[in-house]
Design a protein around this motif. Structure first.
Motif, PDB file in Angstrom:
ATOM      1  N   PHE A  68       0.908  -1.311   0.131  1.00  0.00           N
ATOM      2  CA  PHE A  68       0.087   0.044   0.025  1.00  0.00           C
ATOM      3  C   PHE A  68       0.991   1.243   0.039  1.00  0.00           C
ATOM      4  CE2 PHE A  68      -3.206  -3.090   1.077  1.00  0.00           C
ATOM      5  CZ  PHE A  68      -4.082  -2.791   0.099  1.00  0.00           C
ATOM      6  N   ILE A  69       2.085   1.161   0.178  1.00  0.00           N
ATOM      7  CA  ILE A  69       3.147   2.221   0.135  1.00  0.00           C
ATOM      8  C   ILE A  69       2.965   2.735  -1.341  1.00  0.00           C
ATOM      9  CG2 ILE A  69       5.280   3.014   0.270  1.00  0.00           C
ATOM     10  CD1 ILE A  69       5.886   1.515   2.507  1.00  0.00           C
ATOM     11  N   GLU A  70       3.224   1.864  -2.222  1.00  0.00           N
ATOM     12  CA  GLU A  70       3.080   2.072  -3.802  1.00  0.00           C
ATOM     13  C   GLU A  70       1.847   2.304  -4.173  1.00  0.00           C
ATOM     14  OE1 GLU A  70       5.046  -0.941  -5.848  1.00  0.00           O
ATOM     15  OE2 GLU A  70       5.127   0.271  -7.854  1.00  0.00           O
ATOM     16  N   ILE A  71       0.760   1.826  -3.657  1.00  0.00           N
ATOM     17  CA  ILE A  71      -0.593   1.885  -4.005  1.00  0.00           C
ATOM     18  C   ILE A  71      -1.280   3.460  -3.722  1.00  0.00           C
ATOM     19  CG2 ILE A  71      -3.028   1.291  -3.581  1.00  0.00           C
ATOM     20  CD1 ILE A  71      -2.001  -1.662  -3.329  1.00  0.00           C
ATOM     21  N   ASN A  72      -0.841   3.891  -2.565  1.00  0.00           N
ATOM     22  CA  ASN A  72      -0.999   5.064  -2.192  1.00  0.00           C
ATOM     23  C   ASN A  72      -0.252   6.359  -3.145  1.00  0.00           C
ATOM     24  OD1 ASN A  72      -2.330   5.705   0.942  1.00  0.00           O
ATOM     25  ND2 ASN A  72      -2.084   3.685   0.271  1.00  0.00           N
ATOM     26  N   ALA A  73       1.040   5.906  -3.210  1.00  0.00           N
ATOM     27  CA  ALA A  73       1.709   6.788  -4.034  1.00  0.00           C
ATOM     28  C   ALA A  73       1.308   6.987  -5.560  1.00  0.00           C
ATOM     29  CB  ALA A  73       3.161   6.741  -4.100  1.00  0.00           C
ATOM     30  N   ASN A  74       0.976   5.893  -6.000  1.00  0.00           N
ATOM     31  CA  ASN A  74       0.466   5.693  -7.581  1.00  0.00           C
ATOM     32  C   ASN A  74      -0.692   6.405  -7.933  1.00  0.00           C
ATOM     33  OD1 ASN A  74       2.797   4.477  -8.238  1.00  0.00           O
ATOM     34  ND2 ASN A  74       1.649   2.259  -8.082  1.00  0.00           N
ATOM     35  N   PHE A  75      -1.687   6.529  -6.641  1.00  0.00           N
ATOM     36  CA  PHE A  75      -2.946   7.489  -6.964  1.00  0.00           C
ATOM     37  C   PHE A  75      -2.857   8.873  -7.575  1.00  0.00           C
ATOM     38  CE2 PHE A  75      -6.407   9.997  -5.508  1.00  0.00           C
ATOM     39  CZ  PHE A  75      -7.572   9.463  -6.168  1.00  0.00           C
ATOM     40  N   PHE A  76      -1.664   9.328  -7.057  1.00  0.00           N
ATOM     41  CA  PHE A  76      -1.181  10.845  -7.413  1.00  0.00           C
ATOM     42  C   PHE A  76      -0.369  10.991  -8.455  1.00  0.00           C
ATOM     43  CE2 PHE A  76      -2.567  10.413  -2.959  1.00  0.00           C
ATOM     44  CZ  PHE A  76      -3.367  11.244  -2.825  1.00  0.00           C
ATOM     45  N   LYS A  77       0.085   9.960  -9.041  1.00  0.00           N
ATOM     46  CA  LYS A  77       1.008   9.992 -10.505  1.00  0.00           C
ATOM     47  C   LYS A  77       0.021  10.335 -11.632  1.00  0.00           C
ATOM     48  CE  LYS A  77       4.918   7.766  -8.464  1.00  0.00           C
ATOM     49  NZ  LYS A  77       5.636   6.386  -8.357  1.00  0.00           N
TER      50      LYS A  77
END
Ligand code: SF4
Length: 77
Positions: A68-77
């Motif tokens: 979920f570290i990556e999942i959270n960040a990816n939402f904003f890319k």
């Protein structure tokens, strides 16, 4: 060390309402909220108001929630 929202999120929105820097967002197509790691100031306010225990500091995430570290960040890319 931003905070991270996991799939335990029930999209109540209390975290977003209490974030002082508006780091927390979602979209109609999503089943959870996400924290922008570039904006989060790591205050912990979201975690303290989450009734679903869905939010963790990234260095306190359970092993099975690391993605979920990556999942959270990816939402904003
Ligand atoms: Fe917002 Fe604080 Fe939660 Fe970061 S830790 S998302 S700044 S409420």
């Amino acid at each position: 060390m931003p905070h991270v929202i996991t799939d335990a999120c029930i999209t109540c929105g209390s975290c977003a309402e209490n974030c002082p820097v508006e780091a927390i967002h979602t979209a109609d197509s999503e089943s959870q909220y996400f924290i922008n790691p570039e904006v989060c100031i790591d205050c912990g306010a979201c975690k303290s108001v989450c009734g679903a225990d869905a939010i963790f500091a990234d260095d306190e995430l359970p092993a099975d929630k690391q993605k979920f570290i990556e999942i959270n960040a990816n939402f904003f890319k």
